[in-house]
Design an enzyme around this catalytic site. Structure first.
Site, PDB file in Angstrom:
ATOM      1  N   HIS A 128       0.730  -1.219   0.103  1.00 25.50           N
ATOM      2  CA  HIS A 128      -0.096   0.116  -0.013  1.00 25.50           C
ATOM      3  C   HIS A 128       0.841   1.321  -0.029  1.00 25.50           C
ATOM      4  O   HIS A 128       0.559   2.411   0.606  1.00 25.50           O
ATOM      5  CB  HIS A 128      -1.098  -0.013   1.322  1.00 25.50           C
ATOM      6  CG  HIS A 128      -1.497  -1.326   1.620  1.00 25.50           C
ATOM      7  ND1 HIS A 128      -2.624  -1.958   0.618  1.00 25.50           N
ATOM      8  CD2 HIS A 128      -1.232  -2.062   2.535  1.00 25.50           C
ATOM      9  CE1 HIS A 128      -2.583  -3.069   1.031  1.00 25.50           C
ATOM     10  NE2 HIS A 128      -2.106  -3.292   2.316  1.00 25.50           N
ATOM     11  N   CYS A 129       2.142   1.213  -0.621  1.00 23.33           N
ATOM     12  CA  CYS A 129       2.823   2.453  -0.764  1.00 23.33           C
ATOM     13  C   CYS A 129       3.499   2.657   0.471  1.00 23.33           C
ATOM     14  O   CYS A 129       4.321   3.780   0.539  1.00 23.33           O
ATOM     15  CB  CYS A 129       2.097   3.670  -1.121  1.00 23.33           C
ATOM     16  SG  CYS A 129       1.563   3.367  -3.019  1.00 23.33           S
ATOM     17  N   ALA A 130       3.373   1.985   1.638  1.00 25.20           N
ATOM     18  CA  ALA A 130       3.840   2.290   2.756  1.00 25.20           C
ATOM     19  C   ALA A 130       4.967   1.372   3.113  1.00 25.20           C
ATOM     20  O   ALA A 130       4.872   0.375   3.885  1.00 25.20           O
ATOM     21  CB  ALA A 130       2.881   2.170   3.948  1.00 25.20           C
TER      22      ALA A 130
END
Lengths: 409, 145
Positions: free
Chosen positions: A363-365
């Site tokens: 999730h892009c984290a």
């Protein structure tokens, strides 16, 4: 609970997909990525292109005057959505652009050795611009530790903040675990140390009333598309008192007053200095319409609705021995989980075959695995048009997820 | 022809599960005589390293490590068994046939052997990149020769 049947009538995605021609109803549970758009927003965009297509801020004919008025009216609506003054909000292409603009606008404010505080929970868009600035200006990136539930407690921020901290940049609600940070307290600590507080509000704005006067953040970024508005539009809030610290990142038409061949340039005031070039006019009008739509339904009602759906989901998921839950303790509309021994991406593909659409991955984290000890997760995220049937579809599909390879045969 | 019935989904499924649960040639080695490539797909979590030792144009050893979904793990495991002791040209031919299969074109069943279990992976278009990640990696290895 909201009357979802009624709400879904506002969203063409439902009328087009949930009909007699579709074999399975649509269970869209990826709202933290982006949301569906109601007809009022879509119609507003069309209205601009059909009825008063002209550029803003540069023409003297009546058609252009009309769109100038609409444009500034949109700014008023969006500003009031976060309780800001009209001269404190600029339009951008989205939260990513807003966060980049904030980081680069501080280029002259930051100097070698200054510290920038982030957290492991942040989305790439609130990490990478700062990494780049840190490289350019030889600043230091410091990570504020979070507690077991992902919260940056005031105490934890106090542990890492120092006299050389210049910026603290955190998401008010994190995008993987949906952790709500105690922003008001964190801002106080930041200001006590003479640093600036940047708030990534992309995951909070769609679900919770943001009040920049109450939290006293210096900067705020958010995206229209996560809050039933169009893609390609966002907001950049800069508190009046700190506007003297920033310098525009993007240069072009309508952001300057005059310039000459001796390299002398005079800029317009904020927000116009941060709106170079022709803006996404249709998108901005649609964004304001989205704010009005959410205001009419009520963010409190939306939040309550999501909370009941999450409680309902968690109760059932907890009874399933093969489900690992990562954020059952918070009341955000985000449910982060894994199915034991099945890779998150395989789970998402399997659920998709049942028309249950969730997100898998990191999730892009990409820093979060360092604290969560798991590389990828499944994320189901709720919004106002979700109902119990969506949760039932998710749960019943997960119960059969042992057959996850079926989708390939 | 292949030694198994490619129209039987139960068998194809078992092949994937077998390689996913017990991946072959999965280990990391520290030997500079191996060519190393790192495949991390931009859109998903697959993060796979492939190490290949090529002597006189023959793939003598092939190892891989990293993290991937069921499809990428099983596919990489099967690929490692398919190309071992093959010449670079033979391996390129296997890659070519595998890509053809994923694109629903004609392909040589015998050459692909167990890799035929991915014949229907294109029913989930987003997962084609998982199935072919190690084949793309092997192509990168050959570019380094």
């Amino acid at each position: 609970m909201l009357d979802v049947k009624d709400i879904r009538k506002d969203f063409p995605m439902y009328s087009l997909h949930n009909n007699e021609y579709e074999a399975k109803p649509l269970h869209y549970l990826d709202n933290a990525a982006t949301s569906f758009k109601p007809s009022v927003v879509i119609n507003k965009i069309n209205e601009y292109y059909n009825n008063y297509s002209a550029n803003t801020k540069r023409s003297d004919y009546s058609l252009a005057y009309k769109i100038d008025q609409e444009f500034e009216e949109a700014r008023k609506i969006v500003a009031s959505f976060i309780n800001a003054n009209i001269d404190e909000v600029a339009f951008t292409s989205g939260a990513t652009m807003s966060l980049n603009e904030i980081a680069y606008s501080l280029l002259y404010e930051l100097k070698e050795g200054d510290e920038i505080i982030l957290s492991y929970n942040e989305h790439a868009s609130n990490v990478l611009p700062w990494y780049n600035i840190a490289k350019m200006k030889r600043c230091k990136i410091v990570f504020a530790p979070s507690d077991k539930k992902g919260v940056i407690t005031p105490n934890n921020l106090s542990k890492v903040i120092t006299k050389i901290t210049k910026v603290v940049s955190l998401a008010s609600v994190t995008n993987v675990l949906g952790v709500r940070q105690p922003i008001k307290e964190l801002v106080k600590i930041t200001h006590n140390n003479n640093a600036l507080f940047v708030c990534d509000g992309a995951q909070e704005a769609p679900h919770h009333k943001i009040d920049v006067k109450d939290t006293n953040v210096d900067f705020l970024a958010l995206s229209s598309h996560k809050m039933v508005g169009p893609t390609g539009v966002g907001l950049l809030y800069v508190k009046k008192e700190v506007q003297n610290k920033i310098w525009p990142f993007i240069y072009g038409g309508e952001m300057n007053s005059r310039f000459d061949s001796s390299l002398s340039v005079s800029l317009k005031e904020f927000p116009f200095s941060f709106e170079a070039g022709t803006q996404n006019i249709a998108g901005i009008l649609g964004f304001a319409e989205a704010c009005k739509y959410l205001n009419n339904i009520g963010l409190e009602e939306i939040e309550k609705h999501e909370k009941s759906l999450k409680t309902y989901a968690i109760k059932q998921l907890k009874e399933m021995k093969n489900i690992i839950l990562y954020n059952d303790f918070n009341d955000s509309g985000i449910i982060t989980f894994n199915v034991k021994d099945i890779h998150a991406q395989d789970v998402a593909t399997y659920l998709s075959s049942n028309n249950v659409f969730i997100r898998s991955g990191n999730h892009c984290a990409k820093l979060l695995p360092e604290v969560l000890n798991v590389n990828s997760t499944c994320r189901a995220s709720l919004y106002l048009y979700n109902d119990y049937s969506d949760i039932d579809a998710l749960v019943s599909s997960l119960k059969k997820s042992g057959d996850f390879l079926d989708v390939y045969f | 022809m292949s030694t198994f019935d490619i129209t039987n989904p139960v068998i194809l499924r078992e092949i994937i599960m077998d390689h996913y649960s017990n991946p072959r040639n999965k280990k990391e080695i520290d030997d500079p005589s191996f060519i190393l490539v790192h495949m991390d797909s931009a859109s998903c979590i697959d993060d796979i390293y492939i190490q290949v030792k090529i002597v006189n144009n023959i793939i003598k050893k092939i190892y891989w490590h990293g993290e991937g979904c069921a499809i990428s793990t099983a596919s990489t495991s099967i690929m490692s068994e398919l190309v071992i002791n093959k010449s670079v040209e033979e391996a390129k031919n296997i890659i070519h046939n595998f890509y053809n299969m994923l694109e629903s074109k004609e392909f040589d069943h015998d050459l692909l052997d167990e890799a035929i279990c991915f014949i229907n992976v294109n029913r989930q278009p987003s997962r084609i990149t998982c199935a072919n990640i190690s084949y793309r990696g092997l192509e990168k290895v050959f570019e380094k020769l």
